[in-house]
Scaffold this motif. Structure first.
Motif, short mmCIF file in Angstrom:
data_model
loop_
_atom_site.label_atom_id
_atom_site.label_comp_id
_atom_site.label_asym_id
_atom_site.label_seq_id
_atom_site.Cartn_x
_atom_site.Cartn_y
_atom_site.Cartn_z
N PRO A 116 0.84 -1.21 0.00
CA PRO A 116 0.00 0.00 0.00
C PRO A 116 0.87 1.26 0.00
CG PRO A 116 -0.69 -1.52 1.72
CD PRO A 116 0.58 -2.05 1.16
N GLU A 118 0.46 4.08 1.30
CA GLU A 118 0.55 4.74 2.61
C GLU A 118 1.70 4.18 3.44
OE1 GLU A 118 -2.54 3.10 1.74
OE2 GLU A 118 -3.07 4.92 0.65
N SER A 119 2.01 2.90 3.29
CA SER A 119 3.05 2.27 4.10
C SER A 119 4.46 2.62 3.62
CB SER A 119 2.88 0.75 4.12
OG SER A 119 3.13 0.23 2.84
N ASP A 122 7.13 8.83 3.04
CA ASP A 122 7.34 9.98 2.17
C ASP A 122 7.96 9.52 0.85
OD1 ASP A 122 7.72 12.42 1.02
OD2 ASP A 122 8.81 13.29 2.70
N THR A 123 7.22 9.63 -0.24
CA THR A 123 7.70 9.15 -1.54
C THR A 123 8.15 10.29 -2.44
OG1 THR A 123 5.45 9.16 -2.41
CG2 THR A 123 6.27 7.08 -1.49
#
Length: 141
Positions: A116, A118-119, A122-123
Motif C-alpha cells: 500500500p 501509505e506504508s 514519504d515518496t
C-alpha cells in the motif's frame, strides 16, 4: 456507390473535426455546392473531388465513400467532448490529460500482493524535504 452513405460519412467526419460540411467542401476544393449536387440533383461526384474531400478530412476515399470500415471510429462516444477538447490550448489540453491520468490512477485497484502506498512513507524525490525545511527557515527569519 451509396450516395446516402457517402453524405452521412462526410457529415460524420466533419462533426469529428468540428467543421460544417459546406465549409469542408468549399475549403477542400470540391466546391461549395458539392453536397447539394449529390443530394438534390443526384449527380455522381468525380474521383478528383472525392479525393480532395477525403484528403481534407484526413481519411481515405474508400472510407469516405463507405467501401471499407474506417480505421478510427467515425462516431466517438462523446463527440461534444472531443470538439471542446480540440478547442483548448495545448497547455489546457495537457492539464486535462494530467487530470484524467490522476483520476485513472485514483480509481485503479491495487494489484494483489502490492505494498500500500501509505506504508511507503514519504515518496517525494530526494532533497524535497530539505528544500522545504530551508524555505521554512528563511520564511521564519
Amino acid at each position: 456507390m451509396d450516395k446516402e452513405k457517402f453524405v452521412q460519412n462526410i457529415k460524420a467526419y466533419c462533426a469529428l473535426r468540428g467543421i460544417k460540411p459546406t465549409v469542408a467542401c468549399r475549403e477542400s476544393g470540391a466546391g461549395r455546392s458539392f453536397l447539394t449536387s449529390l443530394t438534390i440533383n443526384g449527380s455522381i461526384p468525380s474521383v478528383e473531388k472525392v479525393q480532395l474531400l477525403a484528403q481534407y478530412l484526413g481519411t481515405t476515399t474508400s472510407e469516405l465513400i463507405g467501401e471499407c470500415p474506417p480505421n478510427t471510429p467515425v462516431f466517438p462516444e462523446h463527440p461534444d467532448l472531443m470538439l471542446r477538447y480540440d478547442k483548448l490550448s495545448k497547455e489546457a489540453q495537457q492539464e486535462v490529460m494530467a487530470f484524467i491520468e490522476f483520476k485513472t490512477a485514483q480509481e485503479a485497484k491495487p494489484v494483489k500482493g502490492s505494498i500500500p502506498l501509505e506504508s511507503l512513507g514519504d515518496t517525494r524525490p530526494a532533497g524535497v524535504k530539505e528544500m522545504e525545511a530551508l524555505r521554512e527557515e528563511t520564511e521564519d527569519s
